[in-house]
Design a protein around this motif. Structure first.
Motif, short mmCIF file in Angstrom:
data_model
loop_
_atom_site.label_atom_id
_atom_site.label_comp_id
_atom_site.label_asym_id
_atom_site.label_seq_id
_atom_site.Cartn_x
_atom_site.Cartn_y
_atom_site.Cartn_z
N VAL A 136 0.84 -1.20 0.00
CA VAL A 136 0.00 0.00 0.00
C VAL A 136 0.87 1.25 0.00
O VAL A 136 0.61 2.22 -0.73
N GLY A 137 1.92 1.24 0.81
CA GLY A 137 2.83 2.38 0.85
C GLY A 137 3.48 2.64 -0.49
O GLY A 137 3.59 3.79 -0.93
N TYR A 156 2.32 1.78 -3.46
CA TYR A 156 1.34 2.11 -4.51
C TYR A 156 0.72 3.49 -4.33
O TYR A 156 0.10 4.01 -5.26
N THR A 157 0.86 4.09 -3.14
CA THR A 157 0.25 5.40 -2.89
C THR A 157 1.30 6.49 -2.64
O THR A 157 0.93 7.63 -2.35
N SER A 158 2.57 6.17 -2.76
CA SER A 158 3.60 7.17 -2.51
C SER A 158 3.63 8.21 -3.63
O SER A 158 3.34 7.90 -4.79
N GLN A 172 -4.40 7.09 -5.58
CA GLN A 172 -4.73 7.98 -4.46
C GLN A 172 -4.90 7.19 -3.16
O GLN A 172 -4.47 7.65 -2.10
N MET A 173 -5.52 6.01 -3.25
CA MET A 173 -5.81 5.24 -2.05
C MET A 173 -5.65 3.75 -2.34
O MET A 173 -5.81 3.31 -3.48
N CYS A 174 -5.36 3.00 -1.32
CA CYS A 174 -5.46 1.54 -1.37
C CYS A 174 -6.03 1.08 -0.03
O CYS A 174 -5.87 1.77 0.98
N ALA A 227 2.98 3.71 4.96
CA ALA A 227 2.55 4.58 3.85
C ALA A 227 2.46 6.02 4.33
O ALA A 227 1.38 6.60 4.38
N GLY A 229 0.63 8.05 2.06
CA GLY A 229 -0.61 7.45 1.58
C GLY A 229 -1.83 7.92 2.35
O GLY A 229 -1.73 8.57 3.39
N TRP A 230 -2.98 7.57 1.82
CA TRP A 230 -4.26 7.88 2.46
C TRP A 230 -5.05 6.59 2.52
O TRP A 230 -5.27 5.94 1.49
#
Length: 553
Positions: A288-289, A291-293, A299-301, A328, A331-332
């Motif tokens: 997740v970190g 893919y959203t960095s 934007q989100m996972c 993340a 991330g959000w």
């Protein structure tokens, strides 16, 4: 065709959004065939807007043989006739936008149906234009599968094909061959499919199995996973899929470049957002970190922290949020307690709870005050529990394969209940619906709960209004004010000059809690529906109770 919402280009609309998930087969049937459809969704959009949601996520409705109920796509650019037509979709999205609702659709990019024309061409021989569009491999010298990869739906991830005399890979059903993302033509075709729906006016995507797009080009074996590290957050415990460390069949580094291509496409439109589903029991938050960095991927996972069987507790909440923020930092989060793939959370966590109504209200309020965006699964706002489905009524191939130790996903997919006194609880006029309406759900129908201030439905409506009235609850930072070692969870949500204190008694016994230092003014119980007694320094909470206050007079 609906034009993109150029005049409503809030690119950050997704941050803190409440996304209502619709499983279209089970939401509303408009034509009496026993299966929900697009026109049925359109007919119920006023209900979703009235609930207070910001967006809807619609599970797949594309043309499909329905072996996995739409997650096996045979045409990315059309709607299956059982759900309606493209014209129905256009009318639905127009109405949604008039109501202020965003539309997110479920893109299934990692695999197609074996009935997709791409696969039918690919399997014909080894030298056609699409021969390399799927993951094909020769057998080992003894005729066995190319490696030890396993399918989430049981057995090997490889299926022998007598036309090509090769194996093809399938992470899920045999009828769901995996696309070869190492081929740039495949990426281009999938991005073209995403563009098709963006041109029709969708506001974003939920990306199914986002970390399954690429596999290892060398097809190396996965290593064994130590028994003490196994868990059942991605696959049920009865599935040997949990016996491997999935290093090579998914979550490959090449995926980042494709996600950047997808984000670049989305950026061509005014305000598009995506939330990716990350299925990985060991590295979920790390992925997740990744893919959203930055601002060039998703934007989100959401990972599976709160979709797992483990009961939610103060410590689990604190550990999960802190772990997400550590993994993340850019991330959000997008949190969900239930969806179409897991046992409904009231059953998963609260089967032994005597006061189900109070428990449901506490969990709903907790979800709606966590840092991040949230997904509400249809019927969650009614306090629906997992339905008990007889084996002869099962539709889910997953449940049929592993019955009775794992009963599959049908229990969370039964039809929505709208009117207690109507046929099929108002879902359909058909003699037989695709899954039976649960008798346990009927008296929780929308018309039973609507207008009753003590109901779970009205609690969700109040709390969603409460969340919207206080931006700190939707977009603010979170600061935990207790260790989480006991039954009480205490945290503050902070944004600019607003601080909202949230206190939850996550136990079946009353609790007395000392308020954090500072001046706190309790919100009226009419804002959120919980009752508590406080004297400025201490607050007394009933079982499964909550308390909310703002800083200052």
């Amino acid at each position: 065709m609906t034009e993109p919402n150029i005049n409503q280009a809030d690119k950050d609309w997704w941050r803190g959004a409440v996304i209502y998930q619709i499983y279209p087969r089970s939401f509303q049937d408009s034509d009496g065939d026993g299966v929900g459809d697009i026109r049925g969704i359109a007919d119920r959009l006023d209900y979703i807007a009235g609930l207070g949601a910001d967006a809807i996520w619609i599970s797949p409705f594309f043309t499909s043989p329905m072996k996995d109920f739409g997650y096996d796509v045979s045409n990315y650019k059309d709607i299956d006739p059982m759900f309606g037509t493209l014209s129905d979709f256009d009318q639905m999205i127009e109405k949604a936008h008039e109501l202020g609702l965003k539309i997110m659709i479920d893109l299934v990019l990692s695999h197609t149906s074996d009935q997709h024309p791409w696969f039918m061409e690919s399997r014909a021989n080894r030298d056609n234009p699409k021969a390399d569009w799927y993951v094909w491999a020769d057998a080992k010298p003894d005729g066995s599968a190319p490696n030890n990869w396993l399918s989430i739906f049981g057995g090997s991830a490889w299926q022998w094909d007598s036309r090509r005399l090769q194996y093809y890979m399938h992470n899920f059903l045999v009828s769901q061959p995996d696309l070869n993302f190492h081929n740039p033509d495949v990426q281009d075709a999938l991005l073209d499919a995403a563009r098709f729906w963006l041109e029709r006016g969708v506001d974003g995507f939920r990306l199914d199995t986002i970390n399954f797009y690429f596999c290892d080009k060398e097809l190396r074996d996965n290593p064994a996973l130590a028994p003490e590290l196994r868990n059942d957050s991605t696959a049920p415990a009865v599935n040997p899929y949990n016996y491997q460390e999935h290093l090579y069949d998914k979550s490959r580094p090449e995926n980042l470049a494709f996600l950047k291509r997808l984000r670049a496409l989305m950026e061509e439109y005014p305000a598009i957002a995506a939330v990716g589903e990350v299925g990985d029991s060991q590295r979920g938050l790390e992925i997740v970190g990744e893919y959203t960095s930055g601002d060039d991927k998703m934007q989100m996972c959401y990972a599976f922290e709160f979709l797992a069987p483990q009961k939610v507790t103060p410590k689990r909440v604190i550990d999960s949020i802190n772990a997400f923020d550590a993994a993340a930092p850019e991330g959000w989060a997008c949190w969900a307690f239930s969806n179409h793939d897991v046992v409904r959370h009231l059953t998963r966590w609260g089967a032994d709870v005597a006061d189900q109504t109070a428990y449901a209200k506490m969990l709903g309020a907790l979800l709606m005050t966590l840092k991040g965006s949230i997904c509400l699964y249809e019927g969650e706002e009614l306090g629906l529990t997992e339905a008990d489905i007889a084996f002869e009524d099962l539709q889910d191939p997953y449940g049929i394969e592993f019955w009775p130790e794992f009963k599959g996903r049908d229990g969370c997919r039964t039809p929505m209940v709208w009117q207690a006194g109507a046929a099929n609880a108002g879902f359909s006029t058909a003699d037989k619906t695709w899954l039976p309406v649960s008798a346990d759900h009927v008296m929780k129908a929308v018309d039973v709960q609507a207008g009753n201030p003590a109901s779970i439905l009205e609690h969700y409506r109040r709390f969603l209004a409460f969340r919207k009235a206080h931006p700190a609850l939707a977009k603010g930072a979170i600061r935990f004010l207790a260790s989480g070692d006991d039954a009480v969870l205490v945290f503050a949500r902070e944004l600019a000059d607003e601080t909202v204190l949230c206190v939850f008694n996550m136990s079946a016994e009353p609790a007395t809690v000392r308020l954090p230092e500072g001046a706190w003014t309790a919100f009226s119980t009419g804002d959120h529906g919980f009752s508590a007694e406080e004297d400025g320094t201490m607050v007394q909470l009933p079982a499964w109770g909550g308390y909310f206050a703002r800083q200052g007079a």
